[in-house]
Design a protein around this motif. Structure first.
Motif, PDB file in Angstrom:
ATOM      1  N   ASN A  38      85.776  22.557 -89.141  1.00 29.05           N
ATOM      2  CA  ASN A  38      84.693  24.355 -89.328  1.00 29.05           C
ATOM      3  C   ASN A  38      84.526  25.221 -91.057  1.00 29.05           C
ATOM      4  OD1 ASN A  38      83.835  24.623 -86.901  1.00 29.05           O
ATOM      5  ND2 ASN A  38      86.368  25.665 -86.404  1.00 29.05           N
ATOM      6  N   SER A  43      76.939  23.445 -91.626  1.00 31.63           N
ATOM      7  CA  SER A  43      75.967  24.720 -91.964  1.00 31.63           C
ATOM      8  C   SER A  43      75.164  25.029 -92.822  1.00 31.63           C
ATOM      9  CB  SER A  43      76.716  25.743 -90.832  1.00 31.63           C
ATOM     10  OG  SER A  43      76.462  25.404 -89.488  1.00 31.63           O
ATOM     11  N   GLY A  83      73.794  26.658 -83.870  1.00 31.62           N
ATOM     12  CA  GLY A  83      74.411  26.998 -82.841  1.00 31.62           C
ATOM     13  C   GLY A  83      74.875  28.344 -81.508  1.00 31.62           C
ATOM     14  N   ASP A  84      74.193  29.291 -82.205  1.00 35.77           N
ATOM     15  CA  ASP A  84      74.094  30.925 -81.344  1.00 35.77           C
ATOM     16  C   ASP A  84      72.684  30.709 -81.764  1.00 35.77           C
ATOM     17  OD1 ASP A  84      75.128  32.905 -80.535  1.00 35.77           O
ATOM     18  OD2 ASP A  84      76.148  33.548 -82.064  1.00 35.77           O
ATOM     19  N   GLN A 136      70.481  28.910 -75.819  1.00 39.29           N
ATOM     20  CA  GLN A 136      71.107  27.136 -75.486  1.00 39.29           C
ATOM     21  C   GLN A 136      69.867  26.696 -75.587  1.00 39.29           C
ATOM     22  OE1 GLN A 136      73.254  28.396 -78.894  1.00 39.29           O
ATOM     23  NE2 GLN A 136      72.462  26.270 -78.343  1.00 39.29           N
ATOM     24  N   ASP A 154      72.109  22.100 -84.964  1.00 31.51           N
ATOM     25  CA  ASP A 154      73.495  22.183 -85.081  1.00 31.51           C
ATOM     26  C   ASP A 154      74.373  22.710 -84.123  1.00 31.51           C
ATOM     27  OD1 ASP A 154      75.529  23.046 -87.191  1.00 31.51           O
ATOM     28  OD2 ASP A 154      74.938  24.528 -87.650  1.00 31.51           O
ATOM     29  N   GLU A 155      75.156  22.285 -83.626  1.00 31.00           N
ATOM     30  CA  GLU A 155      75.419  22.584 -82.495  1.00 31.00           C
ATOM     31  C   GLU A 155      74.944  23.068 -81.768  1.00 31.00           C
ATOM     32  OE1 GLU A 155      79.200  21.885 -82.829  1.00 31.00           O
ATOM     33  OE2 GLU A 155      79.733  21.891 -84.908  1.00 31.00           O
ATOM     34  N   PRO A 156      74.285  22.489 -81.219  1.00 34.10           N
ATOM     35  CA  PRO A 156      73.357  22.697 -80.252  1.00 34.10           C
ATOM     36  C   PRO A 156      73.456  22.849 -78.765  1.00 34.10           C
ATOM     37  CG  PRO A 156      72.934  20.135 -80.676  1.00 34.10           C
ATOM     38  CD  PRO A 156      74.213  20.504 -80.958  1.00 34.10           C
ATOM     39  N   THR A 157      74.482  22.863 -77.876  1.00 29.16           N
ATOM     40  CA  THR A 157      74.866  22.202 -76.358  1.00 29.16           C
ATOM     41  C   THR A 157      76.377  23.186 -76.656  1.00 29.16           C
ATOM     42  OG1 THR A 157      76.512  20.465 -76.848  1.00 29.16           O
ATOM     43  CG2 THR A 157      74.191  19.888 -76.266  1.00 29.16           C
ATOM     44  N   SER A 158      76.318  24.202 -77.761  1.00 26.58           N
ATOM     45  CA  SER A 158      77.175  25.240 -77.496  1.00 26.58           C
ATOM     46  C   SER A 158      77.246  25.993 -76.462  1.00 26.58           C
ATOM     47  CB  SER A 158      77.233  25.928 -78.349  1.00 26.58           C
ATOM     48  OG  SER A 158      78.097  27.018 -78.509  1.00 26.58           O
ATOM     49  N   SER A 186      77.626  17.965 -84.640  1.00 27.75           N
ATOM     50  CA  SER A 186      78.298  18.526 -83.504  1.00 27.75           C
ATOM     51  C   SER A 186      79.946  18.317 -83.547  1.00 27.75           C
ATOM     52  CB  SER A 186      78.138  17.622 -82.477  1.00 27.75           C
ATOM     53  OG  SER A 186      78.832  18.433 -81.028  1.00 27.75           O
ATOM     54  N   HIS A 187      80.759  19.548 -82.600  1.00 25.87           N
ATOM     55  CA  HIS A 187      81.979  19.169 -82.971  1.00 25.87           C
ATOM     56  C   HIS A 187      82.369  18.979 -82.016  1.00 25.87           C
ATOM     57  CE1 HIS A 187      82.773  22.508 -85.786  1.00 25.87           C
ATOM     58  NE2 HIS A 187      84.208  22.527 -85.876  1.00 25.87           N
TER      59      HIS A 187
END
Length: 302
Positions: A38, A43, A83-84, A136, A154-158, A186-187
């Motif tokens: 992070n 981003s 992501g959000d 999402q 950008d973190e699409p599956t959050s 992704s994380h």
């Protein structure tokens, strides 16, 4: 052909340097993983590619154009999932999907309906009633329903559950088969490992490693489990091995990549009865080399 080319990209916010000399190349038709702790600059890089913020210095080419000067034309050729996701509260999910689709020159209605079913999303509900996971899903259905050449994720599956994560992975594999390009930040390292042709790791505003998973695995150790006909008494003294343990007559240890050959040569005369070698996972690579940043900034999901 190159879909994304970034050379010596820098971005400063006042005295804070968010990006310093970022170099990134993503080829057309490639799924490229973009990972890092992070605050590492993922981003910020994606926002510059979207033309939301301007670079300080550096060269960027996106689908053959400039992301700042050619933003309108480029946005018709790419889809973005943050992501959000924030939606228009009084529009239904289906209306949002259609609106986003029109911004991209239209969507494939048949594919949209199939995706709604696969993601188990009710498009008739108002956006304000959706959970984070359902918001999402709206963005993902909209993105995968377009004919975009490039998807910036950008973190699409959050917020998605494991079943929907599996559906997402299937969709990425499908668009890859269609020759489309995906930049996936992704994380979830297992997600990156399952989907990506190449991976770039960003740390403190710089790309510190980039290549295929095989290219990167030389940076960490292979886990070996071995049983020999003649018990070894000297395994603790072999160079290049670490984390030694023994259970049920089998030795288990990790081996530096440049020591594997000599370790096998030492063990072979003892008569190898059983041997497995597990290549390092992306998670192990990440934790070994960037654990200090992770402990400061938050965890990484398996």
């Amino acid at each position: 052909m190159t879909a994304i080319y970034i050379n010596q990209l820098k971005k400063s916010f006042g005295e804070t340097q968010a990006l310093r000399n970022v170099n990134l190349t993503v080829k057309k038709g490639e799924v490229h993983g973009f990972i890092g702790p992070n605050g590492a600059g993922k981003s910020t890089t994606i926002r510059i590619l979207l033309g939301i913020i301007r670079k300080t210095t550096g060269k960027i080419t996106l689908l053959g154009g400039d992301p700042w000067k050619d933003a309108v034309a480029l946005h018709r050729r790419m889809a973005y999932v943050p992501g959000d996701v924030n939606l228009w509260p009084n529009l239904s999910g289906g209306e949002v999907i259609d609106l986003l689709g029109r911004l991209h020159g239209g969507i494939n209605s048949e594919r949209k309906h199939a995706l709604l079913e696969r993601f188990q999303l009710d498009p008739t509900k108002k956006s304000r009633t959706y959970s984070k996971g359902n918001r999402q899903k709206v963005a993902l259905v909209a993105a995968f329903s377009t004919n975009a050449d490039l998807l910036l994720l950008d973190e699409p599956t959050s917020g998605l559950d494991p079943l929907m994560e599996s559906v997402f992975q299937e969709c990425v594999k499908e668009v890859k088969k269609q020759g489309k390009t995906v930049l996936l930040s992704s994380h979830i390292l297992a997600e990156v490992e399952a989907l990506c042709d190449k991976v770039s790791i960003i740390r403190k505003g710089e790309i510190v490693e980039s290549g295929t998973l095989e290219d990167l695995r030389h940076l960490t150790r292979t886990t070996v489990t071995v049983e020999t006909a003649t018990p070894s008494q000297n395994i603790h003294h072999l160079s290049g091995i670490h984390d030694i343990s023994q259970e049920d007559g089998k030795w288990r240890f990790s081996v530096d990549s440049d020591a594997m050959d000599s370790v096998i040569q030492e063990l072979s005369p003892l008569g190898i009865k059983f041997l497995t070698a597990e290549p390092p996972s992306l998670e192990e690579l990440f934790m070994r080399h960037y654990g200090d940043d992770i402990s400061e900034n938050g965890g990484v999901k398996k």
